[in-house]
Design a protein around this motif. Structure first.
Motif, PDB file in Angstrom:
ATOM      1  N   THR A   1       0.827  -1.205   0.000  1.00  0.00           N
ATOM      2  CA  THR A   1       0.000   0.000   0.000  1.00  0.00           C
ATOM      3  C   THR A   1       0.861   1.256   0.000  1.00  0.00           C
ATOM      4  O   THR A   1       0.601   2.201  -0.750  1.00  0.00           O
TER       5      THR A   1
ATOM      6  N   ARG B   1       2.408   1.792  -3.375  1.00  0.00           N
ATOM      7  CA  ARG B   1       1.374   2.142  -4.357  1.00  0.00           C
ATOM      8  C   ARG B   1       0.936   3.595  -4.230  1.00  0.00           C
ATOM      9  O   ARG B   1       0.856   4.321  -5.225  1.00  0.00           O
ATOM     10  N   VAL B   2       0.659   4.041  -3.001  1.00  0.00           N
ATOM     11  CA  VAL B   2       0.123   5.402  -2.859  1.00  0.00           C
ATOM     12  C   VAL B   2       1.201   6.459  -3.084  1.00  0.00           C
ATOM     13  O   VAL B   2       0.899   7.558  -3.564  1.00  0.00           O
TER      14      VAL B   2
ATOM     15  N   ARG C   1       3.521   6.107  -5.325  1.00  0.00           N
ATOM     16  CA  ARG C   1       3.560   6.154  -6.786  1.00  0.00           C
ATOM     17  C   ARG C   1       2.359   6.904  -7.344  1.00  0.00           C
ATOM     18  O   ARG C   1       2.502   7.780  -8.218  1.00  0.00           O
ATOM     19  N   GLU C   2       1.173   6.614  -6.844  1.00  0.00           N
ATOM     20  CA  GLU C   2      -0.037   7.239  -7.375  1.00  0.00           C
ATOM     21  C   GLU C   2      -0.102   8.733  -7.072  1.00  0.00           C
ATOM     22  O   GLU C   2      -0.714   9.495  -7.825  1.00  0.00           O
ATOM     23  N   SER C   3       0.516   9.162  -5.988  1.00  0.00           N
ATOM     24  CA  SER C   3       0.499  10.588  -5.647  1.00  0.00           C
ATOM     25  C   SER C   3       1.331  11.418  -6.606  1.00  0.00           C
ATOM     26  O   SER C   3       1.142  12.629  -6.716  1.00  0.00           O
ATOM     27  N   GLY C   4       2.278  10.778  -7.298  1.00  0.00           N
ATOM     28  CA  GLY C   4       3.133  11.497  -8.232  1.00  0.00           C
ATOM     29  C   GLY C   4       4.238  12.302  -7.593  1.00  0.00           C
ATOM     30  O   GLY C   4       4.961  13.032  -8.278  1.00  0.00           O
TER      31      GLY C   4
ATOM     32  N   ARG D   1      -6.169  15.962  -7.737  1.00  0.00           N
ATOM     33  CA  ARG D   1      -5.417  14.876  -8.362  1.00  0.00           C
ATOM     34  C   ARG D   1      -4.112  14.583  -7.628  1.00  0.00           C
ATOM     35  O   ARG D   1      -3.471  13.556  -7.880  1.00  0.00           O
TER      36      ARG D   1
ATOM     37  N   ILE E   1      -4.423  11.319  -2.474  1.00  0.00           N
ATOM     38  CA  ILE E   1      -4.827   9.917  -2.528  1.00  0.00           C
ATOM     39  C   ILE E   1      -5.342   9.512  -1.151  1.00  0.00           C
ATOM     40  O   ILE E   1      -4.738   9.851  -0.136  1.00  0.00           O
TER      41      ILE E   1
ATOM     42  N   ARG F   1      -8.782  10.465  -5.638  1.00  0.00           N
ATOM     43  CA  ARG F   1      -8.737   9.030  -5.920  1.00  0.00           C
ATOM     44  C   ARG F   1      -8.738   8.211  -4.640  1.00  0.00           C
ATOM     45  O   ARG F   1      -7.972   8.484  -3.720  1.00  0.00           O
TER      46      ARG F   1
ATOM     47  N   SER G   1      -7.693   4.738  -3.327  1.00  0.00           N
ATOM     48  CA  SER G   1      -6.811   3.663  -3.784  1.00  0.00           C
ATOM     49  C   SER G   1      -7.065   2.411  -2.960  1.00  0.00           C
ATOM     50  O   SER G   1      -6.653   2.321  -1.808  1.00  0.00           O
TER      51      SER G   1
ATOM     52  N   GLY H   1      -1.381  -3.351  -6.074  1.00  0.00           N
ATOM     53  CA  GLY H   1      -0.437  -3.457  -7.175  1.00  0.00           C
ATOM     54  C   GLY H   1       0.227  -4.827  -7.121  1.00  0.00           C
ATOM     55  O   GLY H   1      -0.384  -5.803  -6.709  1.00  0.00           O
TER      56      GLY H   1
END
Length: 297
Positions: free
Chosen positions: A125, A128-129, A131-134, A224, A227, A240, A242, A246
């Motif tokens: 987790t 993943r988060v 990565r998803e946060s950018g 955006r 997360i 998002r 999450s 992944g």
């Protein structure tokens, strides 16, 4: 074998410790004699009947995703692991004396079963988060609810990647956050202004579901960049949620490497027996965790 199950959705009282048939390792799977199982918020969310796309539930159902133990069956097509190996990983119905894992890795040297059981879903987790946060090296990540298992992993992984982290937690956990490399501040009245005084926020994570989505969007300036893993209402604000895992094998491999290099350590705050599963869920839902909670079999 002993196993924790529930036959209807509801509160902690629907959990029962029963005698059940042992599962067996099918193709591509291994079975372990469970020594410890991780206690995760997803466990009680599933038990309550919350709609989580990654975890469809058929009743009656077992409980638990994470575990550490000793391999005692190896399914067809599985290579690189043998009966007797000590592993940690993710599977199904891990609050039990035996469980089948779908993803696993050898336990790093020096790690106890209790400690190892606290890592799989938490590290997946966290990776993943992030990565998803950018968020990128040199930028600042705000983590709301930073002292729990996922927060503990996020702080350490982000620090290793050159990301500055501002973490919010209760007053009792401020030194804990600082010890993990975060800039710490308390939640509660005035927390948004306290964060602003600490600097610009490039991305934010909601790990506690404490109703702060609107404020996180305000601090980042863009939904955006936020997360949530804990607030099912996050999409209403353009944020998002999450909840879909992944690559667990990749996460376990990275976790093992970080642990072995001394770059990741998540303490076990409290352990429970299988008979205490309901109490474990009550405590997990209450939050305010410092590190991890696990079941010891």
């Amino acid at each position: 074998m002993k196993k924790v199950t529930f036959a209807e959705f509801g509160g902690p009282d629907v959990l029962h410790l029963i005698d059940a048939e042992e599962p067996h390792a099918g193709p591509g799977r291994i079975r372990i004699a469970v020594r410890a199982a991780g206690v995760n918020p997803v466990d009680w969310r599933v038990r309550e009947g919350q709609v989580l796309g990654a975890h469809p539930t058929e009743l009656p159902s077992g409980v638990g995703l994470d575990a550490a133990g000793v391999v005692d069956e190896v399914g067809e097509g599985v290579e690189g692991v043998e009966v007797g190996d000590h592993v940690f990983g993710e599977g199904a119905s891990t609050y039990a004396e035996f469980a089948v894992l779908s993803a696993w890795a050898r336990m790093p040297e020096g790690l106890t079963f209790e400690e190892a059981a606290g890592y799989p879903s938490v590290v997946e987790t966290a990776l993943r988060v992030i990565r998803e946060s950018g968020v990128q090296p040199g930028q600042t990540l705000l983590v709301s609810g930073a002292s729990g298992g996922v927060g503990s992993a996020v702080l350490q992984i982000a620090r290793e990647r050159g990301i500055t982290v501002i973490g919010t937690a209760g007053a009792a956990n401020q030194d804990y956050l600082r010890g993990l490399g975060a800039i710490a501040t308390t939640y509660g009245e005035g927390w948004v202004e306290r964060v602003r005084q600490l600097g610009q926020v490039d991305a934010a994570l909601d790990l506690a579901g404490s109703g702060v989505i609107r404020e996180l969007v305000e601090l980042t300036g863009d939904p955006r960049k936020v997360i949530s893993i804990a607030d099912l209402g996050a999409p209403e604000h353009g944020v998002r949620f999450s909840g879909v895992a992944g690559s667990v094998p990749d996460a376990l491999s990275e976790a093992a490497g970080l642990i072995s290099r001394g770059k990741l350590h998540i303490p076990v705050e409290k352990s429970y027996t299988l008979a205490e599963a309901a109490a474990a869920h009550v405590d997990s839902k209450a939050g305010h965790t410092r590190g991890r909670r696990v079941m010891v079999i």
